[in-house]
Motif scaffolding. Sequence first.
Motif, PDB file in Angstrom:
ATOM      1  N   SER A   1     -14.376  33.879  -8.299  1.00  0.00           N
ATOM      2  CA  SER A   1     -14.840  35.260  -8.204  1.00  0.00           C
ATOM      3  C   SER A   1     -16.134  35.498  -8.982  1.00  0.00           C
ATOM      4  O   SER A   1     -16.190  35.277 -10.189  1.00  0.00           O
ATOM      5  CB  SER A   1     -13.748  36.177  -8.749  1.00  0.00           C
ATOM      6  N   PRO A   2     -17.193  35.983  -8.303  1.00  0.00           N
ATOM      7  CA  PRO A   2     -18.443  36.276  -9.006  1.00  0.00           C
ATOM      8  C   PRO A   2     -18.430  37.656  -9.668  1.00  0.00           C
ATOM      9  O   PRO A   2     -19.410  38.054 -10.275  1.00  0.00           O
ATOM     10  CB  PRO A   2     -19.488  36.212  -7.884  1.00  0.00           C
ATOM     11  N   GLN A   3     -17.297  38.382  -9.540  1.00  0.00           N
ATOM     12  CA  GLN A   3     -17.223  39.723 -10.141  1.00  0.00           C
ATOM     13  C   GLN A   3     -16.953  39.670 -11.642  1.00  0.00           C
ATOM     14  O   GLN A   3     -17.200  40.610 -12.362  1.00  0.00           O
ATOM     15  CB  GLN A   3     -16.112  40.562  -9.479  1.00  0.00           C
ATOM     16  N   SER A   4     -16.377  38.545 -12.086  1.00  0.00           N
ATOM     17  CA  SER A   4     -15.943  38.471 -13.471  1.00  0.00           C
ATOM     18  C   SER A   4     -16.715  37.381 -14.204  1.00  0.00           C
ATOM     19  O   SER A   4     -16.887  36.277 -13.689  1.00  0.00           O
ATOM     20  CB  SER A   4     -14.444  38.160 -13.480  1.00  0.00           C
ATOM     21  N   LEU A   5     -17.223  37.701 -15.408  1.00  0.00           N
ATOM     22  CA  LEU A   5     -18.014  36.748 -16.178  1.00  0.00           C
ATOM     23  C   LEU A   5     -17.391  36.588 -17.559  1.00  0.00           C
ATOM     24  O   LEU A   5     -17.268  37.556 -18.311  1.00  0.00           O
ATOM     25  CB  LEU A   5     -19.459  37.245 -16.315  1.00  0.00           C
ATOM     26  N   CYS A   6     -16.990  35.377 -17.894  1.00  0.00           N
ATOM     27  CA  CYS A   6     -16.356  35.105 -19.188  1.00  0.00           C
ATOM     28  C   CYS A   6     -17.382  34.443 -20.099  1.00  0.00           C
ATOM     29  O   CYS A   6     -17.897  33.360 -19.791  1.00  0.00           O
ATOM     30  CB  CYS A   6     -15.156  34.188 -18.962  1.00  0.00           C
TER      31      CYS A   6
ATOM     32  N   GLY B   1      -5.913  27.182 -17.018  1.00  0.00           N
ATOM     33  CA  GLY B   1      -5.799  27.532 -15.592  1.00  0.00           C
ATOM     34  C   GLY B   1      -5.510  28.992 -15.312  1.00  0.00           C
ATOM     35  O   GLY B   1      -4.944  29.324 -14.277  1.00  0.00           O
ATOM     36  N   VAL B   2      -5.916  29.888 -16.233  1.00  0.00           N
ATOM     37  CA  VAL B   2      -5.597  31.306 -16.043  1.00  0.00           C
ATOM     38  C   VAL B   2      -6.743  32.124 -15.485  1.00  0.00           C
ATOM     39  O   VAL B   2      -6.574  33.287 -15.139  1.00  0.00           O
ATOM     40  CB  VAL B   2      -5.200  31.986 -17.372  1.00  0.00           C
ATOM     41  N   TYR B   3      -7.920  31.519 -15.433  1.00  0.00           N
ATOM     42  CA  TYR B   3      -9.113  32.309 -15.124  1.00  0.00           C
ATOM     43  C   TYR B   3      -9.800  31.762 -13.886  1.00  0.00           C
ATOM     44  O   TYR B   3     -10.025  30.556 -13.776  1.00  0.00           O
ATOM     45  CB  TYR B   3     -10.054  32.274 -16.329  1.00  0.00           C
ATOM     46  N   ARG B   4     -10.145  32.631 -12.931  1.00  0.00           N
ATOM     47  CA  ARG B   4     -10.759  32.162 -11.686  1.00  0.00           C
ATOM     48  C   ARG B   4     -12.140  32.757 -11.455  1.00  0.00           C
ATOM     49  O   ARG B   4     -12.645  32.750 -10.337  1.00  0.00           O
ATOM     50  CB  ARG B   4      -9.845  32.478 -10.488  1.00  0.00           C
ATOM     51  N   GLY B   5     -12.743  33.340 -12.521  1.00  0.00           N
ATOM     52  CA  GLY B   5     -14.088  33.900 -12.371  1.00  0.00           C
ATOM     53  C   GLY B   5     -15.148  32.904 -12.807  1.00  0.00           C
ATOM     54  O   GLY B   5     -14.917  31.707 -12.855  1.00  0.00           O
TER      55      GLY B   5
ATOM     56  N   ILE C   1     -16.024  39.445 -19.907  1.00  0.00           N
ATOM     57  CA  ILE C   1     -14.972  39.164 -20.894  1.00  0.00           C
ATOM     58  C   ILE C   1     -15.596  38.432 -22.066  1.00  0.00           C
ATOM     59  O   ILE C   1     -16.109  37.319 -21.906  1.00  0.00           O
ATOM     60  CB  ILE C   1     -13.864  38.288 -20.273  1.00  0.00           C
ATOM     61  N   LEU C   2     -15.567  39.050 -23.246  1.00  0.00           N
ATOM     62  CA  LEU C   2     -16.142  38.390 -24.420  1.00  0.00           C
ATOM     63  C   LEU C   2     -15.080  37.465 -25.010  1.00  0.00           C
ATOM     64  O   LEU C   2     -14.108  37.916 -25.619  1.00  0.00           O
ATOM     65  CB  LEU C   2     -16.588  39.430 -25.443  1.00  0.00           C
ATOM     66  N   ALA C   3     -15.256  36.159 -24.805  1.00  0.00           N
ATOM     67  CA  ALA C   3     -14.254  35.187 -25.256  1.00  0.00           C
ATOM     68  C   ALA C   3     -14.823  34.271 -26.333  1.00  0.00           C
ATOM     69  O   ALA C   3     -14.690  33.058 -26.275  1.00  0.00           O
ATOM     70  CB  ALA C   3     -13.744  34.381 -24.060  1.00  0.00           C
ATOM     71  N   THR C   4     -15.485  34.883 -27.329  1.00  0.00           N
ATOM     72  CA  THR C   4     -15.962  34.086 -28.465  1.00  0.00           C
ATOM     73  C   THR C   4     -14.774  33.790 -29.380  1.00  0.00           C
ATOM     74  O   THR C   4     -13.704  34.382 -29.243  1.00  0.00           O
ATOM     75  CB  THR C   4     -17.036  34.858 -29.258  1.00  0.00           C
TER      76      THR C   4
END
Lengths: 198, 198
Positions: free
Chosen positions: A78-83, A98-102, A140-143
């Motif tokens: 998905s290009p809608q979500s950016l981690c 395996g939880v994220y598909r963006g 999604i800020l995943a620092t």
Amino acid sequence: MPDPRSVEDLKKALKRLPGVGPKTAQRMAFHLLERDRKGARQIEQAIGQALSQVNHCRQCNNFCEAELCEICASTSRSPQSLCVVETPADLEAIEQAGVYRGKYFVLMGHLSPLDDVGPDQLAIRELMTLVSKNTIDEVILATNLTLEGQATSDYLYELLEERPVRVTRLARGMPMGSELEYMDPGTLNQAFTNRSPP
Amino acid sequence: MPDPRSVEDLKKALKRLPGVGPKTAQRMAFHLLERDRKGARQIEQAIGQALSQVNHCRQCNNFCEAELCEICASTSRSPQSLCVVETPADLEAIEQAGVYRGKYFVLMGHLSPLDDVGPDQLAIRELMTLVSKNTIDEVILATNLTLEGQATSDYLYELLEERPVRVTRLARGMPMGSELEYMDPGTLNQAFTNRSPP
């Protein structure tokens, strides 16, 4: 009576590796020259290869040998979500789960004034350009939950607030398998503050 | 989604360094590629240089770029005395102390059956050939006081006993600046056994 020049040069070079001081460099040089010349040749060649072939994906900034990395090139994500993560290792950990598909963006570090890493040393300008594209709904800020990681996250949040995107961060609380008795106060504090119906 | 091939190869190569596991190798690869490409180039070149230029002194077995190292070539050092050490770092420590003016022999390791290092992997044959020359009066066994170092020393002592040379070993006792309270029983044992008039 120091070692021969080329042994001294090798020790000096190995000291540039993170976490390697004079004693370790000496031990490594001895090992390579006396016990593992084949391994030494392998390291020499791997560095040469990597230096000539590894660049950054022009979209997500991750290490990449092509223009675009596999994840950015993939049409099934998905290009809608950016981690947004700090390093390739963090991205890899999320992929393993395996939880994220963006899609991702890799900062290649965190803000750390003591190490001379400010906003200009991270790929923050490129991140902002990417966010400007209207495909992205959520960042999604995943620092990491370290001081530096949180400072980086806070800084990015300030910049992103003005943009028409939803900004989220990963949930904070007790890790799976953990015991209250051994949990630090900061984590317990988060776990209570963010408590939810069972 | 693993890293690009050449990054994986670099991590695999760096794992050949002693004391470097997967996590450290990943951190090193990231550092070299993202923060210090100049350092990476320096390591690559230093390894190449060292592999092509470093050999062993044909007399003392230390690392050397020429046929004979500076100590072996020196006429100001007594050829009557031969100090046997495990590694170039040990030799360097003795040189720093400035107490010894004889020649050296560097074993390049110690006996360690678990790591497949037996007498044939050390330069023991070369040592015996050197001792056969009638310039040498005394062999000082200066291996480390570890289990492996002492086993090596014992093994060498058995071989040297039959030769017409005096064999000695370094004194064992309390190190300078040490306190009885913090000394291990083995050292205290040696300190009492080897006590001498003040």
